[in-house]
Design an enzyme around this catalytic site. Structure first.
Site, mmCIF file in Angstrom:
data_model
loop_
_atom_site.group_PDB
_atom_site.id
_atom_site.type_symbol
_atom_site.label_atom_id
_atom_site.label_comp_id
_atom_site.label_asym_id
_atom_site.label_seq_id
_atom_site.Cartn_x
_atom_site.Cartn_y
_atom_site.Cartn_z
ATOM 1 N N GLY A 116 -11.594 90.363 -20.133
ATOM 2 C CA GLY A 116 -11.648 91.142 -21.377
ATOM 3 C C GLY A 116 -10.824 92.423 -21.297
ATOM 4 O O GLY A 116 -10.194 92.832 -22.266
ATOM 5 N N LYS B 292 -23.153 95.507 -2.133
ATOM 6 C CA LYS B 292 -22.110 96.416 -2.618
ATOM 7 C C LYS B 292 -22.774 97.755 -2.889
ATOM 8 O O LYS B 292 -23.932 97.792 -3.328
ATOM 9 C CB LYS B 292 -21.511 95.883 -3.921
ATOM 10 C CG LYS B 292 -20.744 94.606 -3.740
ATOM 11 C CD LYS B 292 -20.033 94.228 -5.036
ATOM 12 C CE LYS B 292 -19.561 92.801 -4.966
ATOM 13 N NZ LYS B 292 -19.885 92.002 -6.124
ATOM 14 N N PHE C 111 -8.965 82.912 -14.235
ATOM 15 C CA PHE C 111 -8.187 82.858 -15.479
ATOM 16 C C PHE C 111 -6.707 83.171 -15.252
ATOM 17 O O PHE C 111 -5.846 82.633 -15.944
ATOM 18 C CB PHE C 111 -8.779 83.815 -16.523
ATOM 19 C CG PHE C 111 -9.952 83.223 -17.246
ATOM 20 C CD1 PHE C 111 -9.771 82.461 -18.390
ATOM 21 C CD2 PHE C 111 -11.240 83.402 -16.773
ATOM 22 C CE1 PHE C 111 -10.854 81.898 -19.058
ATOM 23 C CE2 PHE C 111 -12.337 82.851 -17.432
ATOM 24 C CZ PHE C 111 -12.143 82.093 -18.574
ATOM 25 N N GLU D 77 -20.799 99.251 -14.423
ATOM 26 C CA GLU D 77 -22.227 98.980 -14.283
ATOM 27 C C GLU D 77 -22.893 99.938 -13.292
ATOM 28 O O GLU D 77 -24.037 100.335 -13.476
ATOM 29 C CB GLU D 77 -22.427 97.517 -13.852
ATOM 30 C CG GLU D 77 -22.091 96.552 -14.979
ATOM 31 C CD GLU D 77 -21.859 95.125 -14.531
ATOM 32 O OE1 GLU D 77 -20.773 94.869 -13.957
ATOM 33 O OE2 GLU D 77 -22.727 94.287 -14.737
ATOM 34 N N HIS E 61 -18.294 90.661 -22.782
ATOM 35 C CA HIS E 61 -18.101 90.831 -21.334
ATOM 36 C C HIS E 61 -17.495 89.520 -20.838
ATOM 37 O O HIS E 61 -18.181 88.506 -20.722
ATOM 38 C CB HIS E 61 -19.449 91.117 -20.658
ATOM 39 C CG HIS E 61 -19.368 91.250 -19.167
ATOM 40 N ND1 HIS E 61 -19.579 92.435 -18.497
ATOM 41 C CD2 HIS E 61 -19.103 90.336 -18.200
ATOM 42 C CE1 HIS E 61 -19.434 92.244 -17.198
ATOM 43 N NE2 HIS E 61 -19.156 90.980 -16.990
ATOM 44 N N LEU E 62 -16.177 89.530 -20.590
ATOM 45 C CA LEU E 62 -15.483 88.293 -20.224
ATOM 46 C C LEU E 62 -14.903 88.428 -18.823
ATOM 47 O O LEU E 62 -13.896 89.114 -18.605
ATOM 48 C CB LEU E 62 -14.355 87.994 -21.236
ATOM 49 C CG LEU E 62 -14.749 88.044 -22.731
ATOM 50 C CD1 LEU E 62 -13.543 87.781 -23.616
ATOM 51 C CD2 LEU E 62 -15.865 87.050 -23.043
ATOM 52 N N GLY E 63 -15.560 87.786 -17.860
ATOM 53 C CA GLY E 63 -15.089 87.838 -16.472
ATOM 54 C C GLY E 63 -15.261 86.457 -15.875
ATOM 55 O O GLY E 63 -15.039 85.451 -16.550
ATOM 56 N N ASN E 64 -15.662 86.402 -14.611
ATOM 57 C CA ASN E 64 -16.028 85.108 -14.023
ATOM 58 C C ASN E 64 -17.205 84.536 -14.774
ATOM 59 O O ASN E 64 -17.240 83.366 -15.126
ATOM 60 C CB ASN E 64 -16.443 85.310 -12.573
ATOM 61 C CG ASN E 64 -15.293 85.072 -11.642
ATOM 62 O OD1 ASN E 64 -14.478 84.199 -11.907
ATOM 63 N ND2 ASN E 64 -15.242 85.840 -10.578
ATOM 64 N N GLY E 65 -18.210 85.390 -14.959
ATOM 65 C CA GLY E 65 -19.316 85.078 -15.855
ATOM 66 C C GLY E 65 -19.037 85.796 -17.160
ATOM 67 O O GLY E 65 -18.493 86.898 -17.144
ATOM 68 N N ARG F 100 -19.124 77.796 -15.005
ATOM 69 C CA ARG F 100 -20.324 77.356 -15.730
ATOM 70 C C ARG F 100 -19.931 76.725 -17.064
ATOM 71 O O ARG F 100 -19.020 77.211 -17.738
ATOM 72 C CB ARG F 100 -21.257 78.540 -16.012
ATOM 73 C CG ARG F 100 -21.832 79.185 -14.776
ATOM 74 C CD ARG F 100 -22.902 80.203 -15.188
ATOM 75 N NE ARG F 100 -23.283 81.044 -14.070
ATOM 76 C CZ ARG F 100 -23.101 82.359 -14.018
ATOM 77 N NH1 ARG F 100 -22.551 82.996 -15.040
ATOM 78 N NH2 ARG F 100 -23.477 83.040 -12.963
ATOM 79 N N ASN G 173 -26.127 97.031 -4.954
ATOM 80 C CA ASN G 173 -26.129 95.715 -5.601
ATOM 81 C C ASN G 173 -26.210 94.672 -4.482
ATOM 82 O O ASN G 173 -25.208 94.364 -3.847
ATOM 83 C CB ASN G 173 -24.838 95.557 -6.425
ATOM 84 C CG ASN G 173 -24.795 94.246 -7.184
ATOM 85 O OD1 ASN G 173 -25.667 93.395 -7.030
ATOM 86 N ND2 ASN G 173 -23.773 94.088 -7.996
#
Ligand code: ADP
Length: 404
Positions: free
Chosen positions: A340, A14, A287, A390, A211-215, A244, A7
């Site tokens: 999430g 990564k 969060f 992922e 999908h609840l994260g930074n994005g 965002r 990635n």
């Protein structure tokens, strides 16, 4: 087969090496601060075979240097996990945007490289770096098949009425302006895991993945195929996120630009990097930090931290309810990614208003971490938390394509 998953971001690479016979992790790590300044670079390599972890500040001027450093460590006598690079059967690369062309992962050849280049305007912050990773691996591992897995592919099954924006149609034809959606690999992975938990055939299921994260993004999935998702042409659309804004009235762009004497690019930067729950709370994009301030009534930012969380929960709930409508009901709702998977409060607050649709979670089961069925008593829809993976999804796609 052993698959190396790469990635490559703007200044980082990564990686994970996965044994696909057993789907077990062999090694993982990351290179950071690539090309940031002369001499800059940091590498962390974590073998999973009992050998010691390796961490060092090391000059990484380019992605090619980073890939070289990774491959060296994978075969090193002291920190390595394979005896030779020929043990690696294939490399899977995360690529942000495959445009309207790639509904599946693809074996990299000259035409795939050309396409990733062609779609750079649709992913200017990611596609060029993803491509650097691919080129570096081709150079360092000639003959080893390279596969590109696009964040957008899973969403390519959306019907035209879900991906078409109500703007002059010629812009879709001329510039490919339409909804693409992102986090596709994650939505695909957790929805497939949810199908297993439901004990059903994929074609008979309706699933909403959060999908609840930074994005953050949501997807509506019918019969294993995505029919709608919250992110759009870019990851800026949809629910509010760490930094965002998510969807807003587009006229706000001109209003802020005129009032603050900013260019459109500067205003978009503000909507991408200074908005979301950070922008509302003034506390953080993280969060955990916002939840902490929202709980501590003494903080001066207490009210705004609470407001930021409420705006976030409310918008996620609105997408959930609209996808419930789009799917004509749902068999399962899945929560995944940093927030999430880990925040019982977020899951509880998001689903609370859905009681009117007969959807509820179990407050006790909701406290447990991992892959958990948190469905409430009598709920019409099952609710799961499923840790996303992922890298494993990319490795599965890579293996399938190479063995085709
Ligand atoms: P990325 O989009 O960068 O991959 P992640 O999926 O790792 O992000 O999610 C990061 C977010 O998840 C952060 O805002 C973090 O605060 C939040 N998070 C992680 N653990 C918890 C937790 N236990 N409670 C609340 N939020 C959490």
């Amino acid at each position: 087969m052993k698959v190396l998953v790469i990635n490559a971001g703007s200044s980082s690479v990564k990686y994970q090496l996965i044994d696909m016979t057993t789907e077990t992790l062999i090694a993982k790590g990351l290179c950071e601060k690539i090309g940031i300044a002369p001499g800059s670079g940091h590498m962390k390599h974590s073998p999973q075979n009992g050998k010691p972890a390796y961490e060092v500040e090391i000059a990484l001027p380019t992605h090619t240097d980073a890939i070289k450093a990774v491959l060296e460590k994978l075969v090193s006598p002291e920190f390595g996990v394979v005896s030779s690079l020929s043990d690696i059967g294939a490399v899977g690369h995360r690529v942000l945007n495959g445009g309207p062309k790639y509904a599946e992962s693809a074996l990299v050849d000259a035409s795939v490289i050309k396409d990733i280049e062609y779609f750079i305007p649709l992913g200017p912050l990611h596609n060029p770096h993803n491509l650097s990773g691919i080129r570096a691996c081709i150079g360092a591992m000639p003959g080893v098949p390279q596969v590109a897995t696009f964040d957008t592919s899973f969403h390519q099954t959306m019907p035209d009425y879900a991906y078409t924006y109500a703007i002059p149609y010629k812009y879709q034809e001329k510039y490919h302006i339409r909804r693409y959606g992102f986090h596709g690999t994650s939505h695909k992975y957790v929805s497939q895991e949810a199908v297993k938990l439901l004990g059903a055939k994929a074609e008979n299921t309706r699933i909403i993945t959060c999908h609840l994260g930074n994005g953050s993004s949501l997807a509506a999935i019918r019969g294993g195929k995505c029919i709608d998702t919250s992110m759009g042409l870019t990851p800026l659309e949809g629910v509010p996120m760490g930094t965002r804004s998510g969807s807003i009235d587009p006229a706000i762009v001109e209003y802020i630009a005129d009032s603050e004497k900013l260019t459109v690019a500067e205003t978009l930067h503000l909507l991408n990097h200074e908005s979301g729950v950070l922008g509302i709370s003034g506390v953080s994009s993280d969060f955990r930090e916002i939840e902490a301030v929202a709980e501590n009534g003494g903080e001066p930012l207490y009210a705004r931290a609470n407001l930021a969380l409420k705006v976030f929960y409310y918008n996620v709930m609105k997408y959930l309810a609209s996808y419930y409508g789009a799917l004509g009901g749902a068999d399962a709702i899945v929560f995944t990614a940093g927030l999430g998977e880990n925040s019982a409060e977020a899951r509880a607050e998001i689903t609370k208003p859905l009681a009117g649709l007969g959807i509820s979670l179990d407050p006790e089961k909701n406290k447990v971490r991992g892959t958990v069925d948190i469905t409430g008593n009598g709920s019409k829809v099952r609710i799961f938390t499923i840790p996303t993976n992922e890298e494993l999804m990319i490795a599965r796609d890579t293996k399938a394509i190479v063995e085709r």
